[in-house]
Design a protein around this motif. Structure first.
Motif, mmCIF file in Angstrom:
data_model
loop_
_atom_site.group_PDB
_atom_site.id
_atom_site.type_symbol
_atom_site.label_atom_id
_atom_site.label_comp_id
_atom_site.label_asym_id
_atom_site.label_seq_id
_atom_site.Cartn_x
_atom_site.Cartn_y
_atom_site.Cartn_z
ATOM 1 N N HIS A 2 0.943 -1.051 -0.006
ATOM 2 C CA HIS A 2 0.237 -0.010 0.139
ATOM 3 C C HIS A 2 0.689 1.125 0.060
ATOM 4 O O HIS A 2 0.228 2.216 0.408
ATOM 5 C CB HIS A 2 -1.014 -0.138 1.197
ATOM 6 N N ASP A 3 2.334 1.349 -0.376
ATOM 7 C CA ASP A 3 3.073 2.347 -0.584
ATOM 8 C C ASP A 3 3.191 3.005 0.980
ATOM 9 O O ASP A 3 2.978 4.335 0.828
ATOM 10 C CB ASP A 3 2.456 3.185 -1.473
ATOM 11 N N LYS A 6 5.999 5.394 0.606
ATOM 12 C CA LYS A 6 6.240 5.940 -0.528
ATOM 13 C C LYS A 6 7.120 7.440 -0.512
ATOM 14 O O LYS A 6 6.944 8.163 0.564
ATOM 15 C CB LYS A 6 5.065 6.529 -1.250
ATOM 16 N N SER A 7 8.142 7.256 -1.246
ATOM 17 C CA SER A 7 9.129 8.563 -1.359
ATOM 18 C C SER A 7 9.866 8.659 0.069
ATOM 19 O O SER A 7 10.519 9.624 0.339
ATOM 20 C CB SER A 7 8.178 9.912 -1.579
ATOM 21 N N GLU A 30 7.184 -1.303 -0.437
ATOM 22 C CA GLU A 30 6.265 -0.218 0.162
ATOM 23 C C GLU A 30 6.671 1.069 -0.401
ATOM 24 O O GLU A 30 6.131 2.120 0.380
ATOM 25 C CB GLU A 30 6.248 -0.209 1.632
ATOM 26 N N GLY A 31 7.576 1.362 -1.232
ATOM 27 C CA GLY A 31 7.657 2.621 -1.748
ATOM 28 C C GLY A 31 9.109 3.440 -1.306
ATOM 29 O O GLY A 31 9.458 4.589 -1.944
ATOM 30 N N HIS A 53 14.303 -2.686 -6.552
ATOM 31 C CA HIS A 53 13.467 -1.452 -6.332
ATOM 32 C C HIS A 53 14.837 -0.303 -6.327
ATOM 33 O O HIS A 53 14.527 0.653 -5.638
ATOM 34 C CB HIS A 53 12.762 -1.622 -5.078
#
Length: 251
Positions: A2-3, A6-7, A30-31, A53
């Motif tokens: 679900h990210d 993220k970032s 997960e980002g 990744h």
């Protein structure tokens, strides 16, 4: 997935195998942009390939302050910040009272206490509000274990570092927590029994008798607990010890 990261920029020490590697995989999926460390270059390169990744590996001995400076100089140059720091590198061996050596004490406390202190302290200039620091503890830090007193004492120290650092970092918006696994099926755990596969299985079978869930843990299960502490889901969790131990230290 679900990210949830993220970032985010994440640094995970001691991630060539075991819990660190499993956590790096989860964070990356997960980002997060993940930097991992390890002492053995070949194992580190293999782990980076396994994570994918865009993960990056930096050969580092966490007890060596020059190595830590080199790690953080690279992270600063390439990413500019750290959002999640998982100080996971460490280890120890079995020796009962009466056979403890100075070498064992220096090595265990160097890896588990000195290494953790400076892994965190040197990362602080790159961290800011919303940052998460996770320290790897152990159920051994809360209970007696035969022939494991030096390691156990080092992990008890880690627990109190988190308590004190949560106070030291008041007002920064940076959280610090301890993740304490119970017996987990990793190369580090089974190596306590030596290289013989039968003896390794006997060690795991012994640990099973101590765990209310009736089985040892898997590295991926600890990684999911680390993900919680790293993410905004744990935004009000600070100074705590999260046990992922099947109930080992809870009964």
């Amino acid at each position: 997935m679900h990210d949830r990261l993220k970032s985010k920029i994440a640094v995970i020490t001691g991630a060539s195998t075991g819990i660190g590697l499993a956590t790096a995989k989860v964070f990356a999926a997960e980002g997060a942009t993940v930097y991992i460390t390890g002492r053995r270059q070949a194992a580190l390169e293999s782990a980076v390939a396994e994570i994918g990744h865009g993960a990056m590996g930096v050969q580092t001995d966490s007890a060596n302050l020059d190595d830590l400076d080199r790690l953080y100089d690279r992270v600063k140059a390439e990413a500019g910040r750290i959002d999640v720091l998982f100080a996971n590198a460490g280890g120890g061996g079995l020796l009962p009272l009466g056979q403890i050596t100075e070498e064992q004490v220096d090595d265990t406390f160097g890896r588990n206490v000195k290494g953790v202190i400076f892994t965190v302290q040197k990362a602080l200039p790159l961290m800011g509000k919303g940052g998460s620091i996770i320290l790897t503890g152990s159920t051994a830090g809360s209970r007696g274990t035969a022939a494991f007193s030096v390691y156990s004492a080092s992990k008890a120290a880690v627990r109190n570092l988190a308590r004190s650092w949560a106070i030291d970092m008041k007002g920064t918006g940076i959280r610090v927590n301890v993740l304490s696994p119970g017996p987990v099926r990793t190369p580090g755990l089974v190596s306590l029994a030596g290289d013989d596969a039968v003896q390794q299985q006997e060690l795991l079978d012994y640990f099973v008798t101590l765990i209310p869930l009736g089985r040892v843990g898997e590295a991926e299960e600890i990684a999911k607990a680390a993900l919680f502490l790293a993410s905004d889901d744990a935004s009000f969790v600070n100074g705590s010890e999260l046990f992922a131990d099947g109930g080992t230290a809870q009964v």
